[in-house]
Design a protein around this motif. Structure first.
Motif, PDB file in Angstrom:
ATOM      1  N   TYR A  46       9.181 -10.839   0.984  1.00  0.00           N
ATOM      2  CA  TYR A  46       8.738 -11.840   1.981  1.00  0.00           C
ATOM      3  C   TYR A  46       8.660 -13.291   1.108  1.00  0.00           C
ATOM      4  CZ  TYR A  46       7.182  -7.253   3.676  1.00  0.00           C
ATOM      5  OH  TYR A  46       6.943  -6.075   3.897  1.00  0.00           O
ATOM      6  N   TYR A 176       7.496   3.448   5.719  1.00  0.00           N
ATOM      7  CA  TYR A 176       6.582   3.090   6.608  1.00  0.00           C
ATOM      8  C   TYR A 176       6.434   4.328   7.569  1.00  0.00           C
ATOM      9  CZ  TYR A 176       7.461  -1.667   5.211  1.00  0.00           C
ATOM     10  OH  TYR A 176       7.588  -2.981   4.620  1.00  0.00           O
ATOM     11  N   TYR A 232       4.206  -7.353  11.507  1.00  0.00           N
ATOM     12  CA  TYR A 232       4.724  -8.758  11.012  1.00  0.00           C
ATOM     13  C   TYR A 232       6.187  -8.838  11.481  1.00  0.00           C
ATOM     14  CZ  TYR A 232       6.272  -5.729   7.322  1.00  0.00           C
ATOM     15  OH  TYR A 232       6.639  -4.825   6.371  1.00  0.00           O
ATOM     16  N   TYR A 233       6.978  -7.875  11.499  1.00  0.00           N
ATOM     17  CA  TYR A 233       8.386  -8.079  11.706  1.00  0.00           C
ATOM     18  C   TYR A 233       8.554  -8.629  13.313  1.00  0.00           C
ATOM     19  CZ  TYR A 233       9.892  -5.387   7.691  1.00  0.00           C
ATOM     20  OH  TYR A 233      10.133  -4.903   6.515  1.00  0.00           O
TER      21      TYR A 233
HETATM   22 FE    FE Z   1       8.476  -4.597   5.249  1.00  0.00          FE
END
Ligand code: FE
Length: 351
Positions: A46, A176, A232-233
């Motif tokens: 990020y 994830y 957050y995406y």
């Molecule tokens: Fe990620």
């Protein structure tokens, strides 16, 4: 990692140290040039991270050098190369991976009263050598024009046959998803976790492709109706100038799953203090900087992750989403059950 990358990385570090020494010579300073650098092995991807490192550099006079890779690659390098890796911090996007690193013997305890005040106890294990820097929730989004509000309340709904051909999710080999399933194994047992994986696998709208953003875009384009993604995406898409991503995200409904049944799956992005860190003191200073309220607010505003510091200001969007019940965070369980999760996914035919 082969010998070539080790050599070039060592060379890069040497050059960095030489540069730092060169700068210091004019300013009249430290005896040991290595103390001028904090070397971060990072699995994060990020853009806001570099901005914060730059701010830390201005404040501390130290330089932050990053080496990127997957957590697996970076931990393997720490194991194989030991002190020669030259790393001070290992930054990962999964709590289980930090537990793995601790168990692999590549971390050392973190002793910092300030970090203990800035990071809640449930999000760190300083004795094992790691702390959380941000948190993120794995949520469900749906096409608000086709799916009724309230039609989906929990992860279990995604496995219901009524969603056959409608579910979008990235590959099961994503950390994830492995941690999501590992959390179900820990909370509900392997049999129920296996049944969930099978149910979702048979509901998939298409063979998994792309990351979480791709799933959201596919819902927008009508390839399916519901998708699993990290908060957050979605936040980054909503905040993005890119018109299709922003338009797509705006048309999605959001569900924080399992509010009445165990809570939404939450994971951390966090840092481990490397056992052979050449500059452990500088590394701890960087962690203290990153978990202070101001940097936390900046980090959260830039990545749309949740801050770990309870008093850090939230970006407006995250504040709007409101509070939610989270699963108890158990990094050890994520580490312990990741392998089994991968096996259950394979058995379920979730590619
Ligand atoms: Fe990620």
């Amino acid at each position: 990692m082969g010998k070539t990358s080790y050599t070039s990385a060592a060379l890069a570090l040497l050059l960095t140290a030489m540069l730092a020494a060169g700068c210091a010579a004019g300013g009249g300073a430290p005896s040991d040039a290595r103390q001028q650098v904090v070397h971060v092995f990072s699995a994060r991807h990020y853009g806001i991270d570099r901005e914060l490192y730059d701010a830390f550099e201005r404040e501390s006079g130290l330089r932050v050098v990053e080496t990127k890779g997957t957590a697996e690659e970076l931990i393997a390098r720490l194991r194989e190369e030991g002190a020669a890796a030259g790393a001070d911090l290992l930054i990962a996007v999964d709590g289980g991976v930090l537990v793995d690193a601790g168990e692999a013997g590549v971390l050392q305890p973190i002793d910092s009263p300030l970090l203990e005040r800035q990071v809640p106890g449930r999000l760190r294990d300083a004795d094992s050598g790691w702390i959380g820097l941000t948190t993120r929730a794995r949520i469900i989004v749906y096409a608000a024009d086709r799916v009724e509000e309230g039609a989906i309340a929990g992860y279990a709904d995604l496995a219901d046959p009524r969603w056959r051909g409608k579910v979008l999710a990235r590959s099961s080999t994503s950390l994830y998803n492995e941690s999501l399933l590992a959390s179900f194994i820990a909370g509900q047992g392997a049999d129920r976790a296996a049944a969930w994986a099978e149910g979702v696998a048979s509901n998939l709208a298409r063979p998994p492709e792309g990351g979480d953003r791709s799933q959201a875009l596919a819902v927008y384009r009508g390839e399916g109706d519901v998708a699993i993604m990290n908060t957050y995406y979605l936040g980054q898409m909503l905040a993005s100038g890119d018109s299709e991503e922003a338009r797509a995200a705006a048309l999605l409904g959001i569900v924080f799953p399992d509010q009445d049944s165990g809570g939404t799956h939450v994971n951390i992005s966090g840092a481990g203090l490397v056992r052979d860190a050449p500059n452990a003191e500088g590394a701890i200073r960087l962690l203290e900087f990153l978990t202070a309220p101001e940097a936390q607010a900046q980090l959260s505003g830039g990545s749309m992750e949740y801050p770990v510091h309870p008093e850090a200001e939230l970006p407006e969007l995250l504040a709007e989403w409101g509070e939610f019940d989270a699963q108890p965070f158990d990094a050890r369980a994520l580490s312990r059950y990741r392998q089994l999760a991968a096996e259950l996914f394979a058995r379920a035919d979730w590619p």
